[in-house]
Design a protein around this motif. Structure first.
Motif, PDB file in Angstrom:
ATOM      1  N   SER A  48       0.829  -1.211   0.000  1.00  0.00           N
ATOM      2  CA  SER A  48       0.000   0.000   0.000  1.00  0.00           C
ATOM      3  C   SER A  48       0.860   1.256   0.000  1.00  0.00           C
ATOM      4  CB  SER A  48      -0.945   0.012   1.205  1.00  0.00           C
ATOM      5  OG  SER A  48      -0.203  -0.083   2.419  1.00  0.00           O
ATOM      6  N   THR A  49       1.969   1.199   0.733  1.00  0.00           N
ATOM      7  CA  THR A  49       2.886   2.344   0.792  1.00  0.00           C
ATOM      8  C   THR A  49       4.309   1.819   0.963  1.00  0.00           C
ATOM      9  OG1 THR A  49       3.335   4.461   1.907  1.00  0.00           O
ATOM     10  CG2 THR A  49       2.744   2.602   3.300  1.00  0.00           C
ATOM     11  N   PRO A  50       5.299   2.482   0.393  1.00  0.00           N
ATOM     12  CA  PRO A  50       6.686   2.030   0.572  1.00  0.00           C
ATOM     13  C   PRO A  50       7.146   2.239   2.012  1.00  0.00           C
ATOM     14  CG  PRO A  50       6.611   4.100  -0.654  1.00  0.00           C
ATOM     15  CD  PRO A  50       5.197   3.634  -0.509  1.00  0.00           C
ATOM     16  N   LEU A  51       7.323   1.157   2.740  1.00  0.00           N
ATOM     17  CA  LEU A  51       7.592   1.232   4.174  1.00  0.00           C
ATOM     18  C   LEU A  51       8.915   1.936   4.488  1.00  0.00           C
ATOM     19  CD1 LEU A  51       6.388  -2.306   5.339  1.00  0.00           C
ATOM     20  CD2 LEU A  51       5.143  -0.132   5.376  1.00  0.00           C
ATOM     21  N   ASP A  52       9.985   1.553   3.783  1.00  0.00           N
ATOM     22  CA  ASP A  52      11.287   2.178   4.044  1.00  0.00           C
ATOM     23  C   ASP A  52      11.245   3.664   3.696  1.00  0.00           C
ATOM     24  OD1 ASP A  52      12.172  -0.315   4.730  1.00  0.00           O
ATOM     25  OD2 ASP A  52      13.214  -0.695   2.841  1.00  0.00           O
ATOM     26  N   GLY A  53      10.722   3.948   2.512  1.00  0.00           N
ATOM     27  CA  GLY A  53      10.676   5.329   2.046  1.00  0.00           C
ATOM     28  C   GLY A  53       9.838   6.235   2.922  1.00  0.00           C
ATOM     29  N   SER A  54       8.672   5.756   3.324  1.00  0.00           N
ATOM     30  CA  SER A  54       7.784   6.597   4.135  1.00  0.00           C
ATOM     31  C   SER A  54       8.362   6.841   5.525  1.00  0.00           C
ATOM     32  CB  SER A  54       6.395   5.951   4.243  1.00  0.00           C
ATOM     33  OG  SER A  54       6.476   4.653   4.801  1.00  0.00           O
ATOM     34  N   LYS A  55       8.996   5.824   6.084  1.00  0.00           N
ATOM     35  CA  LYS A  55       9.597   5.973   7.415  1.00  0.00           C
ATOM     36  C   LYS A  55      10.694   7.035   7.410  1.00  0.00           C
ATOM     37  CE  LYS A  55      12.358   3.496  10.859  1.00  0.00           C
ATOM     38  NZ  LYS A  55      13.041   2.206  11.195  1.00  0.00           N
ATOM     39  N   LEU A  56      11.589   6.966   6.433  1.00  0.00           N
ATOM     40  CA  LEU A  56      12.717   7.886   6.436  1.00  0.00           C
ATOM     41  C   LEU A  56      12.371   9.250   5.853  1.00  0.00           C
ATOM     42  CD1 LEU A  56      15.920   5.769   5.855  1.00  0.00           C
ATOM     43  CD2 LEU A  56      14.670   6.314   7.921  1.00  0.00           C
ATOM     44  N   LEU A  57      11.353   9.314   5.005  1.00  0.00           N
ATOM     45  CA  LEU A  57      10.900  10.635   4.560  1.00  0.00           C
ATOM     46  C   LEU A  57      10.298  11.400   5.739  1.00  0.00           C
ATOM     47  CD1 LEU A  57      10.381  12.782   2.460  1.00  0.00           C
ATOM     48  CD2 LEU A  57       8.260  11.595   1.841  1.00  0.00           C
ATOM     49  N   LYS A  58       9.548  10.706   6.566  1.00  0.00           N
ATOM     50  CA  LYS A  58       8.959  11.331   7.751  1.00  0.00           C
ATOM     51  C   LYS A  58      10.053  11.879   8.668  1.00  0.00           C
ATOM     52  CE  LYS A  58       5.802  10.371  11.603  1.00  0.00           C
ATOM     53  NZ  LYS A  58       4.960   9.320  12.260  1.00  0.00           N
ATOM     54  N   LEU A  59      11.105  11.092   8.857  1.00  0.00           N
ATOM     55  CA  LEU A  59      12.225  11.532   9.698  1.00  0.00           C
ATOM     56  C   LEU A  59      12.940  12.724   9.064  1.00  0.00           C
ATOM     57  CD1 LEU A  59      14.027  10.980  12.193  1.00  0.00           C
ATOM     58  CD2 LEU A  59      15.411   9.490  10.727  1.00  0.00           C
ATOM     59  N   VAL A  74      10.112  11.015  -3.652  1.00  0.00           N
ATOM     60  CA  VAL A  74      11.263  10.452  -2.944  1.00  0.00           C
ATOM     61  C   VAL A  74      11.441   8.968  -3.266  1.00  0.00           C
ATOM     62  CG1 VAL A  74      12.158   9.916  -0.634  1.00  0.00           C
ATOM     63  CG2 VAL A  74      11.223  12.162  -1.112  1.00  0.00           C
ATOM     64  N   VAL A  75      10.339   8.289  -3.551  1.00  0.00           N
ATOM     65  CA  VAL A  75      10.393   6.884  -4.000  1.00  0.00           C
ATOM     66  C   VAL A  75       9.655   6.807  -5.341  1.00  0.00           C
ATOM     67  CG1 VAL A  75      10.069   4.478  -3.332  1.00  0.00           C
ATOM     68  CG2 VAL A  75      10.251   6.224  -1.556  1.00  0.00           C
ATOM     69  N   PRO A  76      10.298   7.230  -6.435  1.00  0.00           N
ATOM     70  CA  PRO A  76       9.605   7.338  -7.717  1.00  0.00           C
ATOM     71  C   PRO A  76       9.198   6.017  -8.346  1.00  0.00           C
ATOM     72  CG  PRO A  76      11.938   7.839  -7.974  1.00  0.00           C
ATOM     73  CD  PRO A  76      11.676   7.747  -6.507  1.00  0.00           C
ATOM     74  N   TYR A  77       9.927   4.948  -8.031  1.00  0.00           N
ATOM     75  CA  TYR A  77       9.602   3.645  -8.614  1.00  0.00           C
ATOM     76  C   TYR A  77       9.224   2.677  -7.499  1.00  0.00           C
ATOM     77  CZ  TYR A  77      11.526   5.627 -12.848  1.00  0.00           C
ATOM     78  OH  TYR A  77      11.759   6.442 -13.938  1.00  0.00           O
ATOM     79  N   GLN A  78       7.927   2.357  -7.463  1.00  0.00           N
ATOM     80  CA  GLN A  78       7.373   1.478  -6.426  1.00  0.00           C
ATOM     81  C   GLN A  78       6.699   0.283  -7.095  1.00  0.00           C
ATOM     82  OE1 GLN A  78       4.706   3.825  -3.964  1.00  0.00           O
ATOM     83  NE2 GLN A  78       6.026   5.635  -4.135  1.00  0.00           N
ATOM     84  N   PHE A  79       7.043  -0.920  -6.618  1.00  0.00           N
ATOM     85  CA  PHE A  79       6.490  -2.133  -7.214  1.00  0.00           C
ATOM     86  C   PHE A  79       6.007  -3.089  -6.125  1.00  0.00           C
ATOM     87  CE2 PHE A  79       9.904  -0.535 -10.000  1.00  0.00           C
ATOM     88  CZ  PHE A  79       9.128  -0.187 -11.105  1.00  0.00           C
ATOM     89  N   ARG A  80       4.919  -3.754  -6.392  1.00  0.00           N
ATOM     90  CA  ARG A  80       4.267  -4.605  -5.393  1.00  0.00           C
ATOM     91  C   ARG A  80       5.059  -5.892  -5.101  1.00  0.00           C
ATOM     92  NH1 ARG A  80      -0.882  -4.837  -3.300  1.00  0.00           N
ATOM     93  NH2 ARG A  80      -1.532  -6.872  -2.487  1.00  0.00           N
ATOM     94  N   LEU A  81       5.581  -6.516  -6.135  1.00  0.00           N
ATOM     95  CA  LEU A  81       6.265  -7.788  -5.958  1.00  0.00           C
ATOM     96  C   LEU A  81       7.588  -7.597  -5.219  1.00  0.00           C
ATOM     97  CD1 LEU A  81       6.279 -10.847  -6.651  1.00  0.00           C
ATOM     98  CD2 LEU A  81       7.554 -10.253  -8.731  1.00  0.00           C
TER      99      LEU A  81
END
Length: 205
Positions: A48-59, A74-81
């Motif tokens: 649903s959301t990039p976990l690594d990217g969202s965590k460190l963007l928030k910081l 900040v995370v331009p390429y996101q893929f489900r698999l």
């Protein structure tokens, strides 16, 4: 004009501690009074959301209010698999030039930009373009510094030496750190003795 710094965080494999290392470096430079920025060009396993990217963007935004970029920037390429970018992207396109273009935009809002890779050095992004090629591109274009993270788990010596050899073959300058989080009790007995004999300096996260 202030000289910008870029650090590219890579690792000997996946789940070794790139995000943890990126977090520590963000905190380090924030404490030094620098405006920090964060960039993860590619993240796979995004449900649903990039976990690594969202965590460190928030910081990052907590440390630098001027870093007013969206998660998709900040995370331009996101893929489900949860696979290599080459496999996870399926028929989508990963535009390397766009990654470098986005880097220039992010750099305008920070003094130090932390870039987090995906997987290890030989993870394929496109058919004939690997993560190590992206790292080399950043070094050539932006004079970036590379940080290699190793695991402390049994078997990490092989992964570490292969990764270092690959970086040397690509003429990539790097700093090396061990993330002491797996097999911690056994590390001093089964892995550290070789490192002490082989390397002049050993650094831990």
């Amino acid at each position: 004009m202030k000289k910008k710094k870029i650090y590219f965080i890579t690792a000997t494999n996946t789940d070794v501690g790139k995000t943890y290392a990126a977090e520590k470096i963000l905190i380090k430079y924030h404490k030094k009074g620098k405006k920090v920025g964060y960039f993860k060009p590619i993240e796979t396993g995004v449900v649903s959301t990039p976990l690594d990217g969202s965590k460190l963007l928030k910081l990052t935004k907590k440390f630098n209010s001027d870093f007013d970029f969206s998660l998709n920037e900040v995370v331009p390429y996101q893929f489900r698999l949860a696979a290599s970018p080459f496999v996870a992207k399926k028929k989508s396109c990963i535009d390397i030039k766009n990654i470098f273009k986005q880097t220039k935009k992010l750099l305008k809002k920070c003094d130090v930009l932390i870039i987090e890779g995906a997987g290890g050095l030989m993870v394929p992004i496109n058919k004939n373009y690997f993560m190590i090629d992206l790292i080399k591109g950043f070094q050539d274009l932006f004079n970036s510094k590379t940080i290699l993270i190793s695991s402390s788990a049994l078997g990490s010596i092989n992964d570490t030496l292969l990764s270092q050899k690959a970086l040397h073959n690509y003429s990539i300058n790097y700093q090396w750190y061990i993330n002491l989080y797996k097999d911690k009790k056994d590390f001093k007995k089964v892995t550290l003795p070789f490192y002490k004999e082989y390397f002049d300096k050993i650094s831990f996260l």
